[in-house]
Design an enzyme around this catalytic site. Structure first.
Site, PDB file in Angstrom:
ATOM      1  N   ASP A   1      -2.802   1.433  -0.201  1.00 33.17           N
ATOM      2  CA  ASP A   1      -2.931   1.008  -1.597  1.00 33.17           C
ATOM      3  C   ASP A   1      -2.135  -0.272  -1.815  1.00 33.17           C
ATOM      4  O   ASP A   1      -1.189  -0.566  -1.076  1.00 33.17           O
ATOM      5  CB  ASP A   1      -2.368   2.087  -2.540  1.00 33.17           C
ATOM      6  CG  ASP A   1      -3.155   3.381  -2.451  1.00 33.17           C
ATOM      7  OD1 ASP A   1      -4.336   3.329  -2.054  1.00 33.17           O
ATOM      8  OD2 ASP A   1      -2.582   4.427  -2.783  1.00 33.17           O
TER       9      ASP A   1
HETATM   10  N1  URA Z   1      -1.944   7.818   0.577  1.00 38.36           N
HETATM   11  C1  URA Z   1      -1.888   7.170  -0.606  1.00 38.36           C
HETATM   12  O1  URA Z   1      -1.878   7.794  -1.663  1.00 38.36           O
HETATM   13  N2  URA Z   1      -1.850   5.826  -0.585  1.00 38.36           N
HETATM   14  C2  URA Z   1      -1.829   5.100   0.538  1.00 38.36           C
HETATM   15  O2  URA Z   1      -1.775   3.871   0.492  1.00 38.36           O
HETATM   16  C3  URA Z   1      -1.873   5.790   1.763  1.00 38.36           C
HETATM   17  C4  URA Z   1      -1.934   7.152   1.759  1.00 38.36           C
END
Ligand code: URA
Length: 241
Positions: free
Chosen positions: A106
């Protein structure tokens, strides 16, 4: 593989730009099979010729594999009109190589992100069939408990019906208002760590990926920095799939 321009071969190692290769050739510092190259656009077969720059042999690899310490605020994409992408963190020579991120983090998640132009292996590492472990360091609101651990271990079903595979939640610190943990997943569904912890009423405040398969985030890499994977690390990835 066939012949390629010397400047392309040498620049693909990420150690020199094409412009630098031109200058090095002019100074007689680029040798091909022991003979000074005459020009940067001279061709050679990178898998057969012995190429040396400044006395150091060039180790040519057909594919590029990088480990990036992704900072928050950067998108795991190859292009995006609206924001900085992980490719924007690389020098020009590497941006031209058709690299893409192996999976996504993310925008606000930090940590280990691999980039490559080797589609087949990248695809295998991401495939749910291969179950490559991904480990995250996480800080949550609220106190993590053994019940949360058990729910992770059992395989959670989220509010929208998403069924998660059994996962590990190792509690590192648990206090009334904040906890820290190591979470290991064998899959990578959209926002998965955040959604699993939100479902337990312990929303994520900070998330960082620290490991993927056999590869741990290199502690020497500051946020935004990258390095090439070694040949051994790439072989280990082949073993992970
Ligand atoms: N899980 C999440 O919620 N975000 C990420 O970036 C990776 C794993």
């Amino acid at each position: 593989m066939g012949e390629q321009r010397l400047d392309k071969i040498i620049a693909s190692t990420g150690r020199f730009s094409r412009r630098e290769v031109k200058a090095l050739v002019r100074q007689g510092l680029v040798l091909v099979d022991g003979m000074p190259a005459r020009s940067a656009d001279e061709k050679a077969d990178p898998e057969r010729a012995e190429i040396a720059v400044n006395g150091e042999p060039i180790v040519y690899r057909r594919y590029t594999w990088l480990m990036l310490h992704k900072p928050a605020g950067v998108l795991s994409a190859t292009e995006d009109g609206r924001g900085t992408t992980v490719l924007d963190l690389l020098p020009e020579e590497l941006r031209r190589q058709g690299l893409f991120p192996v999976g996504r983090l993310d925008k606000d998640t930090e940590g280990l992100l691999l980039l490559t132009n080797e589609g087949g292996l990248a695809h295998d590492l991401l495939s749910p069939r291969h179950h490559v472990d991904k480990e995250y360091y996480v800080r949550t609101a609220g106190r993590l408990t053994p019940e949360d651990q058990a729910a992770f271990r059992a395989g959670m079903v989220l509010g929208d019906g998403l069924r998660c595979m059994p996962a590990e939640l190792r509690i590192l610190r648990a206090e009334e208002t904040e906890s820290e943990a190591a979470v290991t997943l064998r899959e990578g569904k959209f926002h998965q760590v955040k959604r699993m912890l939100a479902a337990r009423g312990k929303p994520v405040q900070y998330l960082k990926r620290v490991r993927m398969g056999n590869l741990t985030l290199d502690p020497q890499l500051q946020r935004g920095q990258f390095r090439f994977l070694t040949a051994q690390e790439v072989s280990a990835l082949r073993g992970d799939r």
